[in-house]
Design a protein around this motif. Structure first.
Motif, short mmCIF file in Angstrom:
data_model
loop_
_atom_site.label_atom_id
_atom_site.label_comp_id
_atom_site.label_asym_id
_atom_site.label_seq_id
_atom_site.Cartn_x
_atom_site.Cartn_y
_atom_site.Cartn_z
N TYR A 164 -40.00 7.47 -68.19
CA TYR A 164 -40.04 7.59 -69.64
C TYR A 164 -38.99 6.71 -70.31
N ASP A 165 -39.32 6.26 -71.51
CA ASP A 165 -38.36 5.63 -72.39
C ASP A 165 -38.05 6.66 -73.47
N ILE A 166 -36.81 7.15 -73.51
CA ILE A 166 -36.42 8.19 -74.45
C ILE A 166 -35.50 7.58 -75.51
N GLY A 167 -35.88 7.72 -76.78
CA GLY A 167 -35.05 7.27 -77.88
C GLY A 167 -34.51 8.47 -78.64
N VAL A 168 -33.23 8.46 -78.93
CA VAL A 168 -32.57 9.59 -79.58
C VAL A 168 -31.80 9.10 -80.79
N ALA A 169 -31.91 9.81 -81.91
CA ALA A 169 -31.13 9.48 -83.10
C ALA A 169 -30.77 10.77 -83.83
N LEU A 170 -29.55 10.81 -84.36
CA LEU A 170 -29.11 11.99 -85.12
C LEU A 170 -28.15 11.54 -86.21
N GLY A 171 -28.46 11.97 -87.43
CA GLY A 171 -27.59 11.68 -88.56
C GLY A 171 -26.61 12.81 -88.81
N PHE A 172 -25.38 12.45 -89.16
CA PHE A 172 -24.35 13.43 -89.50
C PHE A 172 -24.05 13.34 -91.00
N THR A 173 -23.92 14.48 -91.65
CA THR A 173 -23.57 14.52 -93.06
C THR A 173 -22.24 15.24 -93.23
N VAL A 267 -36.30 12.45 -81.92
CA VAL A 267 -36.38 12.16 -80.49
C VAL A 267 -37.74 11.52 -80.25
N ALA A 268 -37.75 10.35 -79.63
CA ALA A 268 -39.00 9.65 -79.35
C ALA A 268 -39.13 9.46 -77.84
N ALA A 269 -40.30 9.70 -77.32
CA ALA A 269 -40.54 9.56 -75.88
C ALA A 269 -41.79 8.73 -75.65
N ARG A 270 -41.71 7.79 -74.72
CA ARG A 270 -42.90 7.01 -74.33
C ARG A 270 -43.05 7.05 -72.83
N LEU A 271 -44.21 7.46 -72.37
CA LEU A 271 -44.49 7.50 -70.94
C LEU A 271 -44.84 6.10 -70.48
N ILE A 272 -43.94 5.47 -69.72
CA ILE A 272 -44.16 4.11 -69.25
C ILE A 272 -45.13 4.12 -68.05
N LYS A 273 -44.91 5.03 -67.12
CA LYS A 273 -45.76 5.09 -65.93
C LYS A 273 -45.77 6.52 -65.41
#
Length: 275
Positions: A164-173, A267-273
């Motif tokens: 998997y390709d996992i993308g993570v992002a979180l904003g702080f206020t 959170v974004a996930a892409r199944l590569i294989k």
């Protein structure tokens, strides 16, 4: 007659191998086709659904057959309003792992954020007692989809074993009120629980910094990263935020929160294989 015919063929060959220029008389040996027009555009091939893309094969691991001759090909998807590029193996969306109609992707938004209180007396201490929940409802206008079906009732769980390709992002206020000068660290950690009986394990952490002088209220601070990781079926993933500060302080209080906007937090996930 033969000489005339030979001359015509030679001239035709020159045109066949020359540059085609549209919208201008200026030629260049750097291009084969050159389009110069400030009022008109070029319409590339398009499809109404990814199933109509060239080399589509529902039984293939990545739903497309390999075809080296098509490397670099572009096609526009009318369904999710973006271009896809062929890399010799599959069609990849321009927004990468955030493609809406890419069947092997999910992009989840924050449904429940958390508050992180801090107190400073010489050194800052922050207390993150929980983790944000990435279970927001699907919303295609905000590019939130769960094509991989990784959302459970209370967790994000992988259904298919694979790479998997996992993308993570979180904003702080939020920010600091009080006398303080130094640096605040905004840390984001991706953790995985590989089986229901195992403990959470840290995969990768990313840190952003904010400089503080007297008061730190500089709007959103965002941490983000992507990581390629092998995951078994049933593995859970979560995002753990953390804040700490190294500062000179005569006493300061702070209250930070996690931004639920899909621009800053997902959170974004892409199944590569698949395995």
């Amino acid at each position: 007659m033969k000489k005339i015919l030979f001359l015509i063929i030679m001239i035709f060959q020159c045109y066949c191998f020359g540059q085609i220029t549209i919208g201008s008389a200026d030629n260049s040996n750097k291009n084969i086709v050159k389009v110069i027009d400030g009022t008109k555009g070029v319409i590339l091939p398009f499809a109404n659904a990814y199933t109509a893309f060239p080399r589509y094969n529902a039984s293939a691991n990545d739903i497309f057959d390999d075809y080296p001759n098509l490397i670099g090909g572009l096609i526009y998807s009318k369904n999710d309003d973006q271009y896809y590029k062929y890399d010799g193996y599959a069609w990849n969306p321009a927004r990468q792992i955030q493609g809406i109609f890419q069947t092997r992707t999910s992009r989840l938004g924050v449904s429940t954020g958390i508050t992180i209180p801090c107190i400073s007396f010489g050194i800052g201490f922050c207390f993150a007692t929980n983790t944000p929940t990435y279970l927001a409802p699907d919303d295609r206008s905000q590019v939130l989809v769960d094509n991989l079906l990784i959302k459970n009732a209370s967790s994000v769980t992988v259904k298919t074993a694979g790479l998997y390709d996992i993308g993570v992002a979180l904003g702080f206020t939020g920010g600091t009120i009080g006398f303080q000068a130094g640096i605040t660290e905004f840390k984001l950690t991706l953790q995985v629980k590989y089986t229901t009986a195992s403990a959470w394990e840290t995969v990768v952490s990313k840190t952003n910094y904010s400089i503080i002088f007297v008061i730190d209220t500089q709007g959103n601070k965002t941490s983000s990263f992507s990581q390629t990781i092998s995951l078994p079926a049933g593995a859970e993933i979560r995002v753990v935020p953390g804040i700490s500060s190294t500062a000179v302080s005569g006493g300061a209080l702070a209250a930070y929160g996690t931004d639920t906007s899909t621009i800053y937090s997902y959170v974004a996930a892409r199944l590569i294989k698949a395995y």
